[in-house]
Design a protein around this motif. Sequence first.
Motif, PDB file in Angstrom:
ATOM      1  N   CYS A   1     -16.444  -9.166  39.263  1.00 60.73           N
ATOM      2  CA  CYS A   1     -15.964 -10.366  39.963  1.00 60.73           C
ATOM      3  C   CYS A   1     -14.667 -10.124  40.732  1.00 60.73           C
ATOM      4  O   CYS A   1     -14.197 -11.019  41.452  1.00 60.73           O
ATOM      5  CB  CYS A   1     -15.740 -11.500  38.969  1.00 60.73           C
ATOM      6  SG  CYS A   1     -17.247 -12.061  38.159  1.00 60.73           S
TER       7      CYS A   1
ATOM      8  N   VAL B   1     -11.621  -9.855  39.503  1.00 63.97           N
ATOM      9  CA  VAL B   1     -10.555 -10.709  38.986  1.00 63.97           C
ATOM     10  C   VAL B   1      -9.988 -10.054  37.724  1.00 63.97           C
ATOM     11  O   VAL B   1     -10.538  -9.075  37.218  1.00 63.97           O
ATOM     12  CB  VAL B   1     -11.056 -12.144  38.641  1.00 63.97           C
ATOM     13  CG1 VAL B   1     -11.516 -12.875  39.889  1.00 63.97           C
ATOM     14  CG2 VAL B   1     -12.149 -12.110  37.599  1.00 63.97           C
TER      15      VAL B   1
ATOM     16  N   THR C   1      -8.674 -13.786  33.351  1.00 67.13           N
ATOM     17  CA  THR C   1      -9.358 -14.821  34.129  1.00 67.13           C
ATOM     18  C   THR C   1     -10.806 -14.951  33.667  1.00 67.13           C
ATOM     19  O   THR C   1     -11.325 -16.056  33.510  1.00 67.13           O
ATOM     20  CB  THR C   1      -9.292 -14.502  35.633  1.00 67.13           C
ATOM     21  OG1 THR C   1      -7.928 -14.367  36.009  1.00 67.13           O
ATOM     22  CG2 THR C   1      -9.973 -15.565  36.463  1.00 67.13           C
TER      23      THR C   1
ATOM     24  N   GLU D   1     -17.673 -20.248  39.605  1.00 72.54           N
ATOM     25  CA  GLU D   1     -16.945 -19.135  38.966  1.00 72.54           C
ATOM     26  C   GLU D   1     -17.263 -19.072  37.471  1.00 72.54           C
ATOM     27  O   GLU D   1     -17.373 -18.002  36.895  1.00 72.54           O
ATOM     28  CB  GLU D   1     -15.424 -19.288  39.152  1.00 72.54           C
ATOM     29  CG  GLU D   1     -14.947 -19.266  40.584  1.00 72.54           C
ATOM     30  CD  GLU D   1     -15.021 -20.654  41.241  1.00 72.54           C
ATOM     31  OE1 GLU D   1     -15.167 -21.672  40.530  1.00 72.54           O
ATOM     32  OE2 GLU D   1     -14.959 -20.692  42.480  1.00 72.54           O
ATOM     33  N   GLN D   2     -17.375 -20.248  36.830  1.00 73.25           N
ATOM     34  CA  GLN D   2     -17.695 -20.272  35.404  1.00 73.25           C
ATOM     35  C   GLN D   2     -19.144 -19.868  35.153  1.00 73.25           C
ATOM     36  O   GLN D   2     -19.435 -19.143  34.204  1.00 73.25           O
ATOM     37  CB  GLN D   2     -17.420 -21.664  34.815  1.00 73.25           C
ATOM     38  CG  GLN D   2     -15.949 -22.008  34.727  1.00 73.25           C
ATOM     39  CD  GLN D   2     -15.709 -23.394  34.158  1.00 73.25           C
ATOM     40  OE1 GLN D   2     -16.630 -24.066  33.697  1.00 73.25           O
ATOM     41  NE2 GLN D   2     -14.454 -23.832  34.206  1.00 73.25           N
TER      42      GLN D   2
ATOM     43  N   GLU E   1     -20.887 -17.861  36.930  1.00 77.22           N
ATOM     44  CA  GLU E   1     -20.976 -16.419  37.177  1.00 77.22           C
ATOM     45  C   GLU E   1     -20.526 -15.626  35.951  1.00 77.22           C
ATOM     46  O   GLU E   1     -21.239 -14.734  35.482  1.00 77.22           O
ATOM     47  CB  GLU E   1     -20.116 -16.050  38.394  1.00 77.22           C
ATOM     48  CG  GLU E   1     -20.138 -14.565  38.725  1.00 77.22           C
ATOM     49  CD  GLU E   1     -19.277 -14.257  39.944  1.00 77.22           C
ATOM     50  OE1 GLU E   1     -19.741 -13.446  40.769  1.00 77.22           O
ATOM     51  OE2 GLU E   1     -18.170 -14.808  40.062  1.00 77.22           O
ATOM     52  N   VAL E   2     -19.342 -15.943  35.408  1.00 84.02           N
ATOM     53  CA  VAL E   2     -18.830 -15.145  34.288  1.00 84.02           C
ATOM     54  C   VAL E   2     -19.628 -15.388  33.003  1.00 84.02           C
ATOM     55  O   VAL E   2     -19.836 -14.463  32.215  1.00 84.02           O
ATOM     56  CB  VAL E   2     -17.318 -15.366  34.046  1.00 84.02           C
ATOM     57  CG1 VAL E   2     -16.505 -14.859  35.220  1.00 84.02           C
ATOM     58  CG2 VAL E   2     -16.994 -16.785  33.711  1.00 84.02           C
TER      59      VAL E   2
ATOM     60  N   ARG F   1     -12.320 -18.308  32.021  1.00 76.77           N
ATOM     61  CA  ARG F   1     -13.480 -18.982  32.621  1.00 76.77           C
ATOM     62  C   ARG F   1     -14.648 -19.059  31.642  1.00 76.77           C
ATOM     63  O   ARG F   1     -15.337 -20.088  31.552  1.00 76.77           O
ATOM     64  CB  ARG F   1     -13.920 -18.249  33.891  1.00 76.77           C
ATOM     65  CG  ARG F   1     -12.978 -18.433  35.059  1.00 76.77           C
ATOM     66  CD  ARG F   1     -13.434 -17.618  36.252  1.00 76.77           C
ATOM     67  NE  ARG F   1     -12.505 -17.759  37.361  1.00 76.77           N
ATOM     68  CZ  ARG F   1     -12.570 -17.045  38.474  1.00 76.77           C
ATOM     69  NH1 ARG F   1     -13.548 -16.149  38.639  1.00 76.77           N
ATOM     70  NH2 ARG F   1     -11.685 -17.224  39.437  1.00 76.77           N
TER      71      ARG F   1
END
Length: 185
Positions: free
Chosen positions: A137, A139, A143, A115-116, A118-119, A147
């Motif tokens: 994402c 979200v 968030t 997840e980290q 990706e962002v 992240r």
Amino acid sequence: MRSVLDPKKELVTHLAFLRASALSMVDDVSKADDLVQTTVEKGWHNIHQFEPGTNMRAWLFTILRNTYYSALRTSDREVCDTGGRAAASLAEHPAHDGRLALADFRAAFVTLPAEQREVILLVGAHGFSYEEAAEICNVAVGTVKSRTNRARRRLAELLDFEIGGSVLTRDKMMTAVLSGRNAVW
């Protein structure tokens, strides 16, 4: 008895000799002319040191010779750098440093949670806004910000970078990711 000319008037009568002598010292006509000009200028400004009735040609040749050797000695220590281009090229990081830093970055990057990664890629490397990354994402914006911040802090820790300090790397994506600035592609 030899007639004595005014030294300033006599000086110009030796220009052809000075030019021929300068051409024998340097292989460039322009440099020879510069050498003669400097010699005449020094002779003119120091004409009060010339003793009338002595050999002006020898006096001027001595000035020419000394000027030539002085320029030769200083040219060994000088670098012609019109516009500062040579100096700018000297301040380059070796290519292998960039490859090594990028290899270290990649090794640290893969340790981040998915997840980290990706962002931080979306926001840091690809230049998406937090809002756009949140939409991609699926979200909340908070968030994505959280992240991204945690990912940058962890990368800085792993790579021994100071948060908020200047990031100097050869790779645009790595710089953008670590600096907190969005990349412009």
